[in-house]
Design a protein around this motif. Structure first.
Motif, PDB file in Angstrom:
ATOM      1  N   GLU A 147       0.781  -1.301  -0.144  1.00 32.14           N
ATOM      2  CA  GLU A 147       0.014   0.000   0.163  1.00 32.14           C
ATOM      3  C   GLU A 147       0.755   1.209   0.048  1.00 32.14           C
ATOM      4  OE1 GLU A 147      -4.002   0.794   2.116  1.00 32.14           O
ATOM      5  OE2 GLU A 147      -2.493   1.685   3.560  1.00 32.14           O
ATOM      6  N   LEU A 148       0.646   2.376  -0.815  1.00 35.17           N
ATOM      7  CA  LEU A 148       1.303   3.305  -1.097  1.00 35.17           C
ATOM      8  C   LEU A 148       0.339   4.631  -0.987  1.00 35.17           C
ATOM      9  CD1 LEU A 148       3.909   5.209  -1.583  1.00 35.17           C
ATOM     10  CD2 LEU A 148       3.265   4.857  -3.777  1.00 35.17           C
ATOM     11  N   VAL A 149       0.454   5.360   0.174  1.00 29.38           N
ATOM     12  CA  VAL A 149      -0.608   6.510   0.269  1.00 29.38           C
ATOM     13  C   VAL A 149       0.212   7.738   0.077  1.00 29.38           C
ATOM     14  CG1 VAL A 149      -2.204   7.642   1.965  1.00 29.38           C
ATOM     15  CG2 VAL A 149      -2.033   5.220   1.884  1.00 29.38           C
ATOM     16  N   ALA A 150      -0.351   8.619  -0.794  1.00 29.20           N
ATOM     17  CA  ALA A 150      -0.037   9.891  -1.153  1.00 29.20           C
ATOM     18  C   ALA A 150      -0.906  11.147  -0.968  1.00 29.20           C
ATOM     19  CB  ALA A 150       0.668   9.993  -2.448  1.00 29.20           C
ATOM     20  N   SER A 151      -0.558  12.036  -0.047  1.00 29.99           N
ATOM     21  CA  SER A 151      -1.629  13.132  -0.039  1.00 29.99           C
ATOM     22  C   SER A 151      -1.695  14.030  -1.059  1.00 29.99           C
ATOM     23  CB  SER A 151      -1.012  13.851   1.181  1.00 29.99           C
ATOM     24  OG  SER A 151      -0.021  14.642   0.932  1.00 29.99           O
ATOM     25  N   GLU A 152      -1.073  13.961  -2.009  1.00 28.58           N
ATOM     26  CA  GLU A 152      -0.940  14.790  -3.258  1.00 28.58           C
ATOM     27  C   GLU A 152      -0.073  14.406  -4.476  1.00 28.58           C
ATOM     28  OE1 GLU A 152       0.230  18.781  -2.079  1.00 28.58           O
ATOM     29  OE2 GLU A 152       2.277  18.092  -2.215  1.00 28.58           O
ATOM     30  N   VAL A 153      -0.581  14.528  -5.548  1.00 26.09           N
ATOM     31  CA  VAL A 153       0.180  13.989  -6.778  1.00 26.09           C
ATOM     32  C   VAL A 153       0.730  15.347  -7.460  1.00 26.09           C
ATOM     33  CG1 VAL A 153      -0.005  13.070  -9.006  1.00 26.09           C
ATOM     34  CG2 VAL A 153      -1.594  12.212  -7.265  1.00 26.09           C
ATOM     35  N   ILE A 154       2.132  14.965  -7.897  1.00 29.19           N
ATOM     36  CA  ILE A 154       2.835  16.039  -8.648  1.00 29.19           C
ATOM     37  C   ILE A 154       2.657  15.626 -10.161  1.00 29.19           C
ATOM     38  CG2 ILE A 154       4.820  17.248  -8.709  1.00 29.19           C
ATOM     39  CD1 ILE A 154       3.814  17.663  -6.132  1.00 29.19           C
ATOM     40  N   PHE A 155       2.207  16.718 -11.040  1.00 29.18           N
ATOM     41  CA  PHE A 155       2.176  16.483 -12.474  1.00 29.18           C
ATOM     42  C   PHE A 155       3.364  17.106 -12.787  1.00 29.18           C
ATOM     43  CE2 PHE A 155       0.932  18.101 -16.643  1.00 29.18           C
ATOM     44  CZ  PHE A 155       1.136  17.025 -17.286  1.00 29.18           C
ATOM     45  N   VAL A 156       4.169  15.933 -13.548  1.00 29.17           N
ATOM     46  CA  VAL A 156       5.520  16.530 -14.070  1.00 29.17           C
ATOM     47  C   VAL A 156       5.692  16.324 -15.766  1.00 29.17           C
ATOM     48  CG1 VAL A 156       6.703  16.161 -12.078  1.00 29.17           C
ATOM     49  CG2 VAL A 156       6.661  14.308 -13.704  1.00 29.17           C
ATOM     50  N   GLY A 157       4.526  16.985 -16.520  1.00 28.18           N
ATOM     51  CA  GLY A 157       4.563  16.771 -17.927  1.00 28.18           C
ATOM     52  C   GLY A 157       4.807  15.269 -18.492  1.00 28.18           C
ATOM     53  N   TYR A 158       5.825  15.167 -19.199  1.00 24.92           N
ATOM     54  CA  TYR A 158       6.186  14.131 -19.703  1.00 24.92           C
ATOM     55  C   TYR A 158       7.183  13.101 -18.801  1.00 24.92           C
ATOM     56  CZ  TYR A 158       4.037  15.163 -24.237  1.00 24.92           C
ATOM     57  OH  TYR A 158       3.333  15.491 -25.223  1.00 24.92           O
TER      58      TYR A 158
END
Length: 533
Positions: free
Chosen positions: A124-135
């Motif tokens: 299980e991997l829990v992340a409070s937020e996601v970082i969009f890094v383009g490509y």
């Protein structure tokens, strides 16, 4: 079609006496024992329903292993691995179909919405937020990670690579894709290097792609179970390749437009874009692990020259296939790789007959029938990690995988062909010997199309020779191309072209014979221009 045309020059080069000093009549006498009738006899058995598609770790694979070992015993060849014809290796079989990904209040399902291939142990991997890094690219020419802190975060990126208005890659500067646009796993490794906890890669062709790989995703993932004192490769971070639908839901939840918007924006401006997506995301991996085992099968013909017999020429072929589909149909794999397997049996017989007649090869020859190829080249990887004969004494590997059919590119050809892959990647001497043997004896059309480092099919990496090449051992991969029955129930014996198989098998025998009888061991004199794992 790219067909090599340098055989005349090579014949002149070698006609001065560099051919291994064995009379033509002798080598051809034993090559002639390789017959289409015997190839058909073996393949009719190994590619029958009785062997249930020979899936690694399953009863059909083990039955095939026993058939091969019994054949070597009948030839009069003794076991070479502590009284056994087998090299057994341990595997972990893991079902992953119950895995899910949760984003805020939405739960996404494996295969329907995302997929992964295994290689990480996280449950299980829990992340409070996601970082969009383009490509998701971190390259000298273009980087999505500049001044972006992804440490301890979940990363989301697009597949492929940015292009300009003319369709040219902003990485390569041409219409040809760079490796960033071909291999999504580079992005997984890059996210890990930059400190991310996990990564979601949007597969823009998800629906098309998933129809091709769904049967394998729904099967258990199988990988080598290395002993603790020799651990497996460094673990990947948790990853998933997700559908545009799932990506758009994440963007929408974060009020950040959609997948197509970001793709268009980045391509138009040619600049990296990053954005914090405040969408709690959890990857749930359901590990249902079963410990199993599989076998490589070996036939060792000891060399006749006391000074050279410690050097070993390997002829390899994988005898496993993909087994029984979820629809209950048996995938018999007559071409993949029943054709290579039975060719190796006939090559073994020819070598044994030569030895019994006191004309055996000066160097030793190992016929190596591996399993686990369809699961990720596992049997050959195990052999390369725990070799029965030292890798430093291994002269080359001649690998046979699918030589029994004709692909679309050669349907109108007036002469027989074979794809040659890797012959010049490490040793010019192996390449020259290969060309000379063919121009002198078998006269096949050598097609080098898939030998191109830019080949998008990446066949150089996709069969068992690669685990030898990674260890700086010269290789040749013999292949007749993909056909309409590739990895389907229609890959059956009645569609095999046995006359063609006989010629290719003779070519491989004669090439092994030539290399095994040279005065000097093949020299590695070329820097491999393919990347290593």
């Amino acid at each position: 079609m790219k067909v090599y045309s340098g055989t005349i020059a090579l014949f002149v080069l070698f006609s001065c006496g560099t051919f291994a000093q064995v009379p033509d009549s002798t080598r051809m006498k034993f090559a002639s024992t390789i017959t289409m009738n015997e190839l058909r006899e073996h393949l009719t058995i190994l590619a029958s329903d009785e062997y249930e598609g020979r899936e690694t770790g399953k009863p059909g694979q083990k039955k095939a292993a026993q058939y091969i070992a019994d054949y070597y015993k009948d030839l009069g060849v003794g076991p070479c691995n502590n009284g056994s014809y087998f090299q057994q290796y341990p595997l972990k079989e893991e079902k992953r179909t119950n895995s899910t990904i949760s984003t805020a209040d939405k739960e996404w399902k494996f295969v329907d919405d995302f997929y992964f291939f295994g290689g990480f142990e996280t449950e299980e991997l829990v992340a409070s937020e996601v970082i969009f890094v383009g490509y998701g690219i971190d390259d000298a020419a273009y980087s999505d990670y500049t001044n972006v802190d992804v440490k301890g975060k979940m990363v989301l990126c697009l597949d492929g690579e940015p292009t300009d208005k003319n369709g040219n890659s902003r990485i390569s500067g041409t219409k040809e894709k760079s490796l960033w646009g071909q291999d999504m796993f580079i992005k997984v490794e890059t996210a890990k290097t930059n400190g991310a906890l996990g990564i979601l890669v949007v597969n823009s062709q998800y629906d098309f792609y998933i129809t091709r790989i769904k049967p394998w995703l729904e099967m258990p993932d199988v990988r080598l179970d290395y002993p603790t004192e020799n651990p497996d490769k460094e673990e990947l971070i948790p990853y998933a390749f997700i559908s545009p639908k799932m990506a758009n839901a994440i963007f929408k939840r974060a009020k950040a437009k959609d997948f197509a918007y970001w793709q268009k924006k980045i391509n138009k401006k040619g600049k990296a874009v990053s954005k914090v997506l405040s969408v709690p995301t959890t990857i749930h991996v359901k590990h249902d692990i079963n410990l199993i085992s599989a076998e490589n099968v070996m036939c060792y013909i000891e060399g006749s020259d006391p000074k050279l017999k410690n050097e070993v020429v390997v002829v390899s072929a994988h005898y496993d296939h993909i087994g029984i589909g979820r629809d209950g149909q048996i995938n018999n794999g007559a071409d993949d790789d029943g054709s290579g397997t039975v060719a190796s049996l006939e090559i073994a017989e020819a070598m044994v007959l030569a030895k019994k007649a006191r004309h055996g090869p000066r160097r030793s020859v190992l016929i190596l029938n591996v399993s686990g190829e369809e699961k990720g080249l596992l049997g050959s990887e195990w052999y390369s990690e725990f070799p029965i004969f030292p890798l430093e004494n291994t002269v080359c590997d001649l690998n046979i995988d699918m030589i029994g059919r004709t692909d679309k590119e050669h349907e109108a050809a007036t002469s027989e062909y074979v794809y040659i892959i890797g012959s010049d990647k490490l040793s010019t001497q192996l390449h020259q010997a290969s060309e000379l043997v063919n121009s002198t004896y078998t006269k096949l059309d050598f097609d080098y199309t898939y030998n191109d480092p830019k080949d998008p099919n990446r066949f150089y990496y996709r069969s068992d020779h690669y685990n030898f090449a990674k260890n700086n051992i010269p290789v040749i991969f013999y292949f007749s191309g993909v056909h309409e029955d590739y990895h389907k129930p229609g890959d059956d014996v009645e569609k095999i072209q046995f006359e063609k198989m006989e010629t290719i098998a003779k070519l491989i025998f004669l090439t092994a014979w030539e290399v095994a009888n040279r005065d000097e061991k093949l020299v590695v004199d070329v820097k491999n221009d393919f990347e290593q794992d």
